[in-house]
Structure formats: C-alpha cells, structure tokens
Write an enzyme that holds these catalytic residues in place. Structure first.
Site, PDB file in Angstrom:
ATOM      1  N   THR A 163      -9.043  -5.581   3.879  1.00  0.00           N
ATOM      2  CA  THR A 163      -9.052  -4.668   2.761  1.00  0.00           C
ATOM      3  C   THR A 163      -9.744  -5.183   1.912  1.00  0.00           C
ATOM      4  OG1 THR A 163      -6.448  -4.402   3.296  1.00  0.00           O
ATOM      5  CG2 THR A 163      -7.540  -3.537   0.709  1.00  0.00           C
ATOM      6  N   GLN A 165      -3.726   2.337  15.393  1.00  0.00           N
ATOM      7  CA  GLN A 165      -2.658   2.913  14.631  1.00  0.00           C
ATOM      8  C   GLN A 165      -1.770   3.817  15.300  1.00  0.00           C
ATOM      9  OE1 GLN A 165      -4.092   4.468  10.697  1.00  0.00           O
ATOM     10  NE2 GLN A 165      -1.779   5.060  10.164  1.00  0.00           N
ATOM     11  N   HIS A 204      -3.826  14.110   0.830  1.00  0.00           N
ATOM     12  CA  HIS A 204      -4.048  13.133   2.101  1.00  0.00           C
ATOM     13  C   HIS A 204      -2.726  13.237   3.093  1.00  0.00           C
ATOM     14  CE1 HIS A 204      -4.887   9.718   4.540  1.00  0.00           C
ATOM     15  NE2 HIS A 204      -3.822   9.131   4.122  1.00  0.00           N
ATOM     16  N   ASP A 255      -9.018   0.654   2.011  1.00  0.00           N
ATOM     17  CA  ASP A 255      -8.052   0.097   3.160  1.00  0.00           C
ATOM     18  C   ASP A 255      -8.484   0.396   4.534  1.00  0.00           C
ATOM     19  OD1 ASP A 255      -5.563  -0.976   4.054  1.00  0.00           O
ATOM     20  OD2 ASP A 255      -4.852   1.210   3.919  1.00  0.00           O
ATOM     21  N   GLU A 273      -9.334   4.465  -2.210  1.00  0.00           N
ATOM     22  CA  GLU A 273      -8.140   4.125  -2.788  1.00  0.00           C
ATOM     23  C   GLU A 273      -8.444   3.531  -4.006  1.00  0.00           C
ATOM     24  OE1 GLU A 273      -4.590   2.298  -0.835  1.00  0.00           O
ATOM     25  OE2 GLU A 273      -5.196   2.923   1.108  1.00  0.00           O
ATOM     26  N   GLU A 287     -10.527   4.025   3.859  1.00  0.00           N
ATOM     27  CA  GLU A 287      -9.603   4.876   3.009  1.00  0.00           C
ATOM     28  C   GLU A 287      -9.933   4.562   1.527  1.00  0.00           C
ATOM     29  OE1 GLU A 287      -5.425   4.057   4.292  1.00  0.00           O
ATOM     30  OE2 GLU A 287      -5.526   5.638   5.642  1.00  0.00           O
ATOM     31  N   ASP A 292       0.882  -1.123   0.047  1.00  0.00           N
ATOM     32  CA  ASP A 292       0.011   0.034   0.034  1.00  0.00           C
ATOM     33  C   ASP A 292       0.862   1.095  -0.049  1.00  0.00           C
ATOM     34  OD1 ASP A 292      -2.631   1.317   0.027  1.00  0.00           O
ATOM     35  OD2 ASP A 292      -2.658   1.380   2.210  1.00  0.00           O
ATOM     36  N   LYS A 346      -4.277  -2.018  10.162  1.00  0.00           N
ATOM     37  CA  LYS A 346      -4.465  -2.099   8.782  1.00  0.00           C
ATOM     38  C   LYS A 346      -4.680  -3.581   8.134  1.00  0.00           C
ATOM     39  CE  LYS A 346      -3.270   2.402   7.654  1.00  0.00           C
ATOM     40  NZ  LYS A 346      -4.148   3.097   6.636  1.00  0.00           N
ATOM     41  N   ARG A 367      -7.630   3.767  13.427  1.00  0.00           N
ATOM     42  CA  ARG A 367      -7.054   4.969  14.003  1.00  0.00           C
ATOM     43  C   ARG A 367      -6.356   4.948  15.234  1.00  0.00           C
ATOM     44  NH1 ARG A 367      -5.843   6.210   8.651  1.00  0.00           N
ATOM     45  NH2 ARG A 367      -7.465   6.497   7.356  1.00  0.00           N
ATOM     46  N   GLU A 414      -9.878  12.630   7.643  1.00  0.00           N
ATOM     47  CA  GLU A 414      -9.775  13.853   7.211  1.00  0.00           C
ATOM     48  C   GLU A 414     -11.117  14.651   7.462  1.00  0.00           C
ATOM     49  OE1 GLU A 414      -7.698  11.610   4.174  1.00  0.00           O
ATOM     50  OE2 GLU A 414      -6.861  13.568   3.568  1.00  0.00           O
TER      51      GLU A 414
HETATM   52 CA    CA Z   1      -3.830   2.840   2.877  1.00  0.00          CA
END
Ligand code: CA
Length: 409
Positions: free
Chosen positions: A247, A230, A124, A223, A191, A189, A117, A243, A227, A354
């Site tokens: 996915t 993380q 971002h 993805d 992507e 996420e 990834d 993560k 948080r 975000e």
């Molecule tokens: Ca990602």
C-alpha cells in the site's frame, strides 16, 4: 538569504505546511521537516536553535509519532509559530535549515501500528457490485447504514517511489484448473488515507463530534490490488493476500488545519444513519484527484482518471466513530484508507477494474499500447490538491512502478 518563492500552482504554499520525514546526503539521519515551495525546512534544527516557544525534542525523531501524540493544541501552536516564522522572520532562519527539495530523500512518515481500509464511495461500491452481482443487487443491504471496512496490513505500507513487486498467488480462471501464478490483474485503487494523532482508551469509543480532534492529517493512498487473487480468495472473509503485498502513501502529511477551509457537504445520506454516525457538519473535502500511467515505452505520463474526494458517501469522521463504536482502541499512527474514490462519470473511476469494466474496455495509451491491468514497468502516479483563491493545498504525489514477480524472474 533570499526569501523562498512559491508559485501559485505549487502544492506547498505557506497555507499548507505539511509534515514529513526526510534525510539528506550531508545529514543521513531521518528527521521531521515541513515544506514551503521547493524548500524543505528542517524542524529539528529550528528546534535545536530555540526558534519555537519551547523545546519539543520530537522533531529529531525518525517518525512523526511523538509529534502526533502531543495533541491538537500542540499541533496548532506549532503551525501558528511556523507560519509566523516563515512569513515574518524568514530572513533570520539559519540557511542550513532550508534545504532544496531535490536534495532530500523522503521516508515513510509514520510508524504505523494498524491499517484499516474502508469502502466509502457509493459509486465504487455500486460499480463493483454491478460487476459481481448485477444491477439489482449492486449495494449490499448494510452499505447505506455503515462504512464497510476491513483490517489491512500495516507492515507493507510503503512510501511513494518504492517499487511494487507483482504478487503471486492462487488464481482460478473460469473453466480452467486452479493455478499458482503471478497476478495478471494487478490494479491500483485511488484513495485518501488519514492518520490518527491521538487515540482512545480501550472500551471508550470516539464520538462522531470529537472525531476530528483525533485526526492528524491526510495523505494520498494507493491500495494496490490483485483482482484475480481477490476473486478466488475473498469469500467469506474479504480481501487477504490480494491487498497485503503493498500500500503506497505520499510522503507529506497534510494537516487537518490546512484542509479545513476545503470542507464541503458530502452526498445526502438517505436513510439517515444511526445516531452514533449522524452529524450535521460539513464533513466532505473538495480534493481534486488525478491518476496517471506511464509504461516503460512511454515518454510521458498519461492521465487515466480524474476524481474528487467530495464524492465519498461516508466521511472520515464517520469512519473513525464507526471503527471505535465497539470500544476498539485507536493508537497514535494508525492509518485508515477511505476506499477507492470513484466519481459519477466513467472517466472519474478510481481503479482499472472500473475504468476498463473488468477488462472489457481497454485503455488506449499514447504510443499504441493498451491496458486492462498493470504491466511490469508501468509507473502509476496519483496527485491531489485543494484549489484555494490563488493558492493550492497539495499533497505532492504517490508513485510506484511495477516490477516482475518472483515467478517471472
Ligand atoms: Ca481499498
């Protein structure tokens, strides 16, 4: 047999012809199909009946891998034959090979060896950097020189429609003792993913100019990210458990031949990348992206973000060239994610982190609920398409619903 009708807003006109793995109740063997409008075309049956110039065999497989490994020339030869067959000879196709899309079950299209990834959106990376380090140090010193990435987890890549179990892990809140808990900051996420068709030998990098020859096609990719897990675990080696639990990808792989007309110039790269990453060709893609959220209480999904792949700073060719510059060998079926695709405006951000600015600005949902991060029962869906003149090259969707974690059951 009436000809297959395709509406102008269908994701799957004759110009698309993506590949996927499907099965039906009548024939539960997973096999290769393509899609035209609301019809799935059974390529294994067409192959059996000698409708291609030669017999390929690999369309009866439960993954696209052998087809992908056949190389770009064969991909093109098959695409050209399918266009002719579906345009000019449709009436002669065995009706059993044309299956209504609502009768099919879609499967993970590829046996994925490795999943990597990247982190290729400047918007971002800047947003996340501001939240973590402040405006002055938003981008790390390496970011404008190389596409940052990490090695992800292939075993937990799942196909659209599969539920996502809320992960549990270590969470350290400010001024609170360390706890083991179900993540309370579960995020998505937005992507794109691309699949390596033909790989490279160990020790022989893929050059930036050859990279496109190795890429089979693209899918939508979510993805999923925890948080809070993380934030505690990520230093110094980057994301790990935050993560690796899921996915999600969309089931139809849209080929680079279908996407090539939608290439655009990406953002100006300043400073100029080192020669092994430098290219003058248009290597961005104009793919319109949309994210919707529907809670268990809502009657319909609500759009929470609109973005576009053209915003990505680093191209997929640059990602592949960078990935292999050490001599690292890519293999057929390897998957690469682009990283979260955020646009320049607040309504185009590609993650809740975000969109809600780390939970400070909750999103109001129709029906009165608000969201900072995902709740159990929430269904998150991503869609994407390229707009042509009177037609679309679409990706369908990648969707997943959050179900309670083990600790909450
Ligand atoms: Ca990602």
């Amino acid at each position: 047999m009436p000809l297959i009708e395709v509406q102008p807003d269908s994701d799957f006109p004759i110009q698309n012809l993506p590949y996927g793995i499907f099965s039906t109740q009548a024939n539960p063997s997973p096999r290769v199909g393509t899609r035209l409008g609301d019809v799935v075309v059974d390529l294994s049956l067409l192959d059996d009946e000698g409708r291609f110039d030669k017999k390929y065999g690999f369309f009866a497989d439960a993954t696209l891998n052998r087809f992908m490994a056949s190389g770009r020339e064969v991909w093109r030869e098959i695409r050209q034959r399918l266009i002719k067959l579906l345009r000019e000879e449709q009436a002669s196709i065995n009706a059993e090979a044309l299956i209504p899309a609502n009768e099919m079950q879609m499967h993970l299209p590829v046996s994925i060896g490795d999943y990597t990834d990247f982190y290729a959106s400047r918007e971002h990376a800047t947003n996340v950097g501001i939240m973590l380090r402040g405006k002055e140090n938003a981008l790390m010193p390496n970011w404008l020189h190389l596409p940052v990435g990490y090695h992800g987890r292939a075993s937990s890549v799942i196909v659209s429609g599969a539920d996502v179990t809320r992960p549990c892990g270590q969470v350290k809140r400010k001024d609170a003792p360390l706890e083991f808990t179900a993540s309370r900051q579960l995020d998505f996420e937005l992507e794109m993913g691309f699949f390596v068709g033909t790989g490279n030998e160990l020790g022989e990098p893929i050059s930036i100019d050859d990279a496109h020859e190795h890429i089979f096609g693209m899918v939508l990719l979510n993805d999923w990210s925890a948080r809070d897990i993380q934030a505690w675990e990520y230093q110094p080696l980057g994301p790990f458990l935050a993560k690796n639990f899921a996915t999600s990808i969309s089931p139809w792989v849209v080929t680079m031949d279908a996407l090539d007309p939608f290439r655009v110039r990406g953002p100006q790269q300043d400073p100029t990348p080192l020669p092994y990453l430098k290219t003058d060709s248009a290597n961005g893609f104009d793919i319109q992206l949309e994210v919707t959220l529907q809670s268990a209480r809502m009657d319909a999904p609500q759009t929470i973000s609109r973005s576009n792949m053209k915003h990505l700073y680093w191209s997929i060719e640059q990602m592949l060239a960078h990935h292999t510059i050490t001599g690292c060998n890519m293999r057929v079926g390897d998957l690469c994610g682009t990283g979260t695709i955020s646009g320049p405006t607040e309504d185009s951000y590609g993650s809740l982190l975000e969109l809600t600015w780390r939970g400070e600005k909750p999103i109001q949902l129709s029906g009165g609920e608000a969201r900072t991060f995902l709740q159990d029962g929430d269904a998150l869906t991503m869609k994407g398409y390229c707009q042509g003149d009177g037609y679309r090259i679409g990706f369908g969707e990648v969707s997943g619903r959050i179900v309670p974690g083990r600790e909450d059951k």
